[in-house]
Design an enzyme around this catalytic site. Structure first.
Site, short mmCIF file in Angstrom:
data_model
loop_
_atom_site.label_atom_id
_atom_site.label_comp_id
_atom_site.label_asym_id
_atom_site.label_seq_id
_atom_site.Cartn_x
_atom_site.Cartn_y
_atom_site.Cartn_z
N SER A 1 15.64 12.98 -36.10
CA SER A 1 16.74 13.32 -37.00
C SER A 1 16.34 14.47 -37.94
CB SER A 1 17.17 12.07 -37.77
OG SER A 1 18.43 12.25 -38.37
N ASP B 1 25.93 9.02 -30.63
CA ASP B 1 25.35 9.17 -31.97
C ASP B 1 26.45 9.51 -32.97
OD1 ASP B 1 23.89 9.91 -34.26
OD2 ASP B 1 22.23 10.70 -33.06
N HIS C 1 22.24 6.61 -32.83
CA HIS C 1 21.23 7.33 -33.61
C HIS C 1 19.96 6.48 -33.73
CE1 HIS C 1 20.15 10.67 -36.19
NE2 HIS C 1 19.75 9.84 -37.14
#
Length: 214
Positions: free
Chosen positions: A102, A160, A187
């Protein structure tokens, strides 16, 4: 630790920490315990809403919050994070590669660009970018003006809800020497060993070939 293992520096996501990220990579650490030694570090900035349990690599607001999908003129604290990476490479390196998730993955892509532009004197041979994206902070735009040839593995979830698929695909297109894999989930860091195996084994062969020459 054996010399023929890959040494990988792991950069956590926004609101995570080194301890949290180590736990989230538990399946990966177990699956590749003979091939990889991971080093986990904590980003230098505490995220205010996490009561000391979450950290970030930079913020895109003055009051220290971050949202990947929101454009901003700011990247508050970014230089501190770059300096931390330099320090870790100097004191705990060398590292064969960097893995990021991320915001940590977005940071990894910037580190690749900085290395190519000779703005960062660290050496690594590959990166693993999980749920990565192109930073929308204006000061970071200078890092996306040329292709990156660092060997890379890009992994992202088709569902996601935090980092849209098109953002993950956009940063992947900046890399020319890459493998790209997606999963049906959201995610998170997929734990299935087969997702990573081909790339990891290729990087391990490359390292051992270089060591034999040396």
């Amino acid at each position: 630790m054996t010399d023929n293992k890959l040494r990988i520096l792991a950069l956590h996501g926004y609101t995570q920490s080194d301890v949290i990220f180590s736990a989230k990579l538990g399946a990966l650490r177990k699956g590749f315990k003979k091939e990889i030694d991971f080093t986990f570090i904590k980003a230098p900035h505490e995220v205010p809403s996490t009561n000391g349990n979450g950290y970030g690599w930079w913020f895109n607001t003055e009051d220290h919050y971050y949202k990947a999908t929101v454009p901003s003129d700011l990247c508050v604290g970014f230089t501190d994070s770059v300096n931390l990476i330099k320090k870790v490479f100097l004191e705990q390196g060398p590292f064969d590669g960097i893995l990021g998730f991320s915001q940590g993955a977005a940071f990894v892509s910037i580190l690749c660009a900085m290395k190519k532009k000779q703005l960062l004197e660290i050496e690594f041979n590959f990166v693993i970018i999980i749920s990565g994206f192109k930073s929308l902070s204006v000061p970071h735009s200078i890092y996306y003006d040329e292709e990156i040839d660092t060997p890379s593995l890009h992994i992202y979830g088709k569902n996601d809800q935090v980092i849209p698929t098109e953002m993950a695909e956009q940063i992947s297109r900046s890399f020319t020497n890459k493998e790209e894999l997606y999963h049906e989930g959201g995610h998170y860091i997929p734990g299935r060993k087969d997702i990573y195996r081909n790339f990891i084994m290729k990087m391990l062969v490359n390292k051992n070939s270089i060591m034999k020459i040396l």
